[in-house]
Motif scaffolding. Structure first.
Motif, mmCIF file in Angstrom:
data_model
loop_
_atom_site.group_PDB
_atom_site.id
_atom_site.type_symbol
_atom_site.label_atom_id
_atom_site.label_comp_id
_atom_site.label_asym_id
_atom_site.label_seq_id
_atom_site.Cartn_x
_atom_site.Cartn_y
_atom_site.Cartn_z
ATOM 1 N N PRO A 157 132.556 -9.770 -4.175
ATOM 2 C CA PRO A 157 131.904 -10.507 -3.086
ATOM 3 C C PRO A 157 132.039 -9.816 -1.727
ATOM 4 O O PRO A 157 131.093 -9.793 -0.942
ATOM 5 C CB PRO A 157 132.616 -11.861 -3.095
ATOM 6 N N GLY A 158 133.202 -9.237 -1.458
ATOM 7 C CA GLY A 158 133.398 -8.555 -0.177
ATOM 8 C C GLY A 158 132.509 -7.331 -0.027
ATOM 9 O O GLY A 158 131.986 -7.061 1.057
ATOM 10 N N ARG A 159 132.340 -6.576 -1.099
ATOM 11 C CA ARG A 159 131.469 -5.390 -1.040
ATOM 12 C C ARG A 159 130.015 -5.808 -0.855
ATOM 13 O O ARG A 159 129.284 -5.199 -0.079
ATOM 14 C CB ARG A 159 131.647 -4.546 -2.299
ATOM 15 N N ARG A 160 129.586 -6.850 -1.582
ATOM 16 C CA ARG A 160 128.212 -7.348 -1.400
ATOM 17 C C ARG A 160 128.004 -7.781 0.042
ATOM 18 O O ARG A 160 127.002 -7.449 0.673
ATOM 19 C CB ARG A 160 127.937 -8.526 -2.345
ATOM 20 N N ARG A 161 128.962 -8.535 0.561
ATOM 21 C CA ARG A 161 128.846 -9.038 1.937
ATOM 22 C C ARG A 161 128.756 -7.882 2.935
ATOM 23 O O ARG A 161 127.966 -7.930 3.877
ATOM 24 C CB ARG A 161 130.045 -9.931 2.254
ATOM 25 N N GLY A 162 129.565 -6.835 2.734
ATOM 26 C CA GLY A 162 129.516 -5.680 3.618
ATOM 27 C C GLY A 162 128.136 -5.041 3.656
ATOM 28 O O GLY A 162 127.610 -4.713 4.728
ATOM 29 N N TYR A 163 127.542 -4.859 2.483
ATOM 30 C CA TYR A 163 126.191 -4.297 2.437
ATOM 31 C C TYR A 163 125.180 -5.240 3.085
ATOM 32 O O TYR A 163 124.328 -4.808 3.871
ATOM 33 C CB TYR A 163 125.768 -4.005 0.995
ATOM 34 N N LEU A 164 125.279 -6.522 2.762
ATOM 35 C CA LEU A 164 124.315 -7.477 3.322
ATOM 36 C C LEU A 164 124.383 -7.512 4.843
ATOM 37 O O LEU A 164 123.347 -7.547 5.514
ATOM 38 C CB LEU A 164 124.539 -8.875 2.734
ATOM 39 N N LEU A 165 125.581 -7.492 5.387
ATOM 40 C CA LEU A 165 125.708 -7.474 6.850
ATOM 41 C C LEU A 165 125.062 -6.228 7.434
ATOM 42 O O LEU A 165 124.368 -6.294 8.455
ATOM 43 C CB LEU A 165 127.181 -7.548 7.258
ATOM 44 N N THR A 166 125.271 -5.087 6.782
ATOM 45 C CA THR A 166 124.672 -3.831 7.249
ATOM 46 C C THR A 166 123.152 -3.902 7.186
ATOM 47 O O THR A 166 122.461 -3.494 8.125
ATOM 48 C CB THR A 166 125.189 -2.650 6.397
ATOM 49 N N PHE A 167 122.617 -4.431 6.104
ATOM 50 C CA PHE A 167 121.162 -4.524 5.964
ATOM 51 C C PHE A 167 120.580 -5.529 6.959
ATOM 52 O O PHE A 167 119.560 -5.269 7.600
ATOM 53 C CB PHE A 167 120.773 -4.944 4.539
ATOM 54 N N LEU A 168 121.241 -6.682 7.104
ATOM 55 C CA LEU A 168 120.709 -7.746 7.955
ATOM 56 C C LEU A 168 120.819 -7.440 9.452
ATOM 57 O O LEU A 168 120.087 -8.021 10.258
ATOM 58 C CB LEU A 168 121.425 -9.067 7.649
ATOM 59 N N GLN A 169 121.703 -6.523 9.821
ATOM 60 C CA GLN A 169 121.836 -6.181 11.243
ATOM 61 C C GLN A 169 120.643 -5.378 11.759
ATOM 62 O O GLN A 169 120.421 -5.316 12.959
ATOM 63 C CB GLN A 169 123.129 -5.405 11.469
ATOM 64 N N ALA A 170 119.902 -4.779 10.857
ATOM 65 C CA ALA A 170 118.721 -4.017 11.276
ATOM 66 C C ALA A 170 117.617 -4.994 11.662
ATOM 67 O O ALA A 170 117.312 -5.930 10.931
ATOM 68 C CB ALA A 170 118.260 -3.108 10.138
ATOM 69 N N ARG A 171 116.991 -4.756 12.806
ATOM 70 C CA ARG A 171 115.945 -5.664 13.284
ATOM 71 C C ARG A 171 114.596 -5.402 12.622
ATOM 72 O O ARG A 171 113.830 -6.322 12.381
ATOM 73 C CB ARG A 171 115.800 -5.523 14.800
ATOM 74 N N LYS A 172 114.321 -4.144 12.340
ATOM 75 C CA LYS A 172 113.010 -3.775 11.804
ATOM 76 C C LYS A 172 113.048 -3.651 10.293
ATOM 77 O O LYS A 172 114.024 -3.132 9.732
ATOM 78 C CB LYS A 172 112.549 -2.444 12.413
ATOM 79 N N PRO A 173 111.981 -4.093 9.623
ATOM 80 C CA PRO A 173 111.924 -3.995 8.156
ATOM 81 C C PRO A 173 112.109 -2.565 7.653
ATOM 82 O O PRO A 173 112.799 -2.339 6.661
ATOM 83 C CB PRO A 173 110.525 -4.516 7.809
ATOM 84 N N GLU A 174 111.520 -1.602 8.367
ATOM 85 C CA GLU A 174 111.638 -0.216 7.908
ATOM 86 C C GLU A 174 113.075 0.288 8.014
ATOM 87 O O GLU A 174 113.530 1.108 7.205
ATOM 88 C CB GLU A 174 110.666 0.719 8.640
ATOM 89 N N THR A 175 113.826 -0.213 8.993
ATOM 90 C CA THR A 175 115.230 0.174 9.116
ATOM 91 C C THR A 175 116.039 -0.447 7.985
ATOM 92 O O THR A 175 116.916 0.201 7.407
ATOM 93 C CB THR A 175 115.808 -0.249 10.482
ATOM 94 N N ARG A 176 115.750 -1.707 7.650
ATOM 95 C CA ARG A 176 116.430 -2.349 6.531
ATOM 96 C C ARG A 176 116.157 -1.581 5.235
ATOM 97 O O ARG A 176 117.067 -1.311 4.456
ATOM 98 C CB ARG A 176 116.002 -3.814 6.411
ATOM 99 N N THR A 177 114.889 -1.204 5.023
ATOM 100 C CA THR A 177 114.518 -0.444 3.826
ATOM 101 C C THR A 177 115.258 0.895 3.788
ATOM 102 O O THR A 177 115.790 1.294 2.742
ATOM 103 C CB THR A 177 112.994 -0.217 3.781
ATOM 104 N N ALA A 178 115.319 1.576 4.918
ATOM 105 C CA ALA A 178 116.001 2.874 4.979
ATOM 106 C C ALA A 178 117.490 2.718 4.657
ATOM 107 O O ALA A 178 118.075 3.554 3.950
ATOM 108 C CB ALA A 178 115.809 3.508 6.355
ATOM 109 N N ARG A 179 118.103 1.652 5.150
ATOM 110 C CA ARG A 179 119.522 1.429 4.872
ATOM 111 C C ARG A 179 119.753 1.137 3.390
ATOM 112 O O ARG A 179 120.728 1.608 2.803
ATOM 113 C CB ARG A 179 120.064 0.285 5.737
ATOM 114 N N ILE A 180 118.878 0.363 2.809
ATOM 115 C CA ILE A 180 118.994 0.057 1.376
ATOM 116 C C ILE A 180 118.866 1.340 0.561
ATOM 117 O O ILE A 180 119.668 1.603 -0.339
ATOM 118 C CB ILE A 180 117.939 -0.990 0.961
ATOM 119 N N GLU A 181 117.872 2.157 0.898
ATOM 120 C CA GLU A 181 117.685 3.427 0.186
ATOM 121 C C GLU A 181 118.890 4.347 0.374
ATOM 122 O O GLU A 181 119.329 5.012 -0.566
ATOM 123 C CB GLU A 181 116.407 4.112 0.663
#
Length: 197
Positions: A157-181
């Motif tokens: 759960p902690g690792r998932r939360r860490g990634y989710l926080l990183t992804f959700l902090q991006a304001r733009k969809p393309e930045t979120r996509t880039a972080r996921i990739e």
């Protein structure tokens, strides 16, 4: 990490910090309370019965004694603070001088002894669900790659939360996509954001 390699890293930590005498004063208190000293997460870590109790940190502007399950500690004087907005368990005592450590020694000993008892008793922090919503870009990535979804959901759960926080902090969809990739390969390896490569 324990043994000679841990000793060497601990001594290197103290030699390299700008807060050497201040952190060594905290170290002396921790060891005097009966904790064992180890080296984890690039810092001295103090344990009882192999359970993590506290760690030391030297920052640019201050230094800290951090308690892994700090939210469980009795803190009537509000001396402990969360290290960040998303911290749910860790609490730390922050300092800017050796004088502060000396003045607060009794309170610190009380926190340390209580944290040791909590660890010996096996107390856990109730983090509740704590799950964050998945951004649409992550859901799309899961639809495109079910293996990525299985790997993500297999993370702690902690690792998932860490990634989710990183992804959700991006304001733009393309930045979120880039972080996921960017992090997909680490997720597939079962690693968290801050795990060693």
């Amino acid at each position: 990490m324990s043994g000679p390699e841990a000793r060497e890293r601990i001594e290197t930590f103290f030699a390299a910090t700008n807060w050497r005498k201040e952190l060594e004063a905290l170290r002396a208190i921790l060891l005097d309370c009966g904790l064992s000293e180890d080296f984890k997460w690039r810092s001295p870590c103090y344990t009882v019965n192999d359970g993590n109790v506290a760690t030391l940190w030297g920052f640019k502007e201050d230094f800290a004694l951090s308690f892994f399950k700090g939210v469980l500690l009795t803190d009537r004087n509000k001396m402990l603070v969360a290290p960040g907005d998303n911290s749910r368990s860790v609490r730390m005592a922050r300092f800017v001088s050796l004088k502060e450590v000396v003045e607060r020694e009794d309170a610190l000993r009380s926190f340390i002894l209580e944290a040791m008892e909590n660890e010996k008793a096996g107390l856990k922090v109730d983090l509740g669900d704590g799950e964050l919503d998945y951004p649409a870009e992550l859901t799309a990535a899961f639809e495109a790659d079910p293996k990525l979804q299985r790997a993500f959901e297999a993370l702690t759960p902690g690792r998932r939360r860490g990634y989710l926080l990183t992804f959700l902090q991006a304001r733009k969809p393309e930045t979120r996509t880039a972080r996921i990739e960017k992090h997909a390969s680490r997720i597939l390896e079962g690693k968290g954001l801050h795990d060693r490569p």
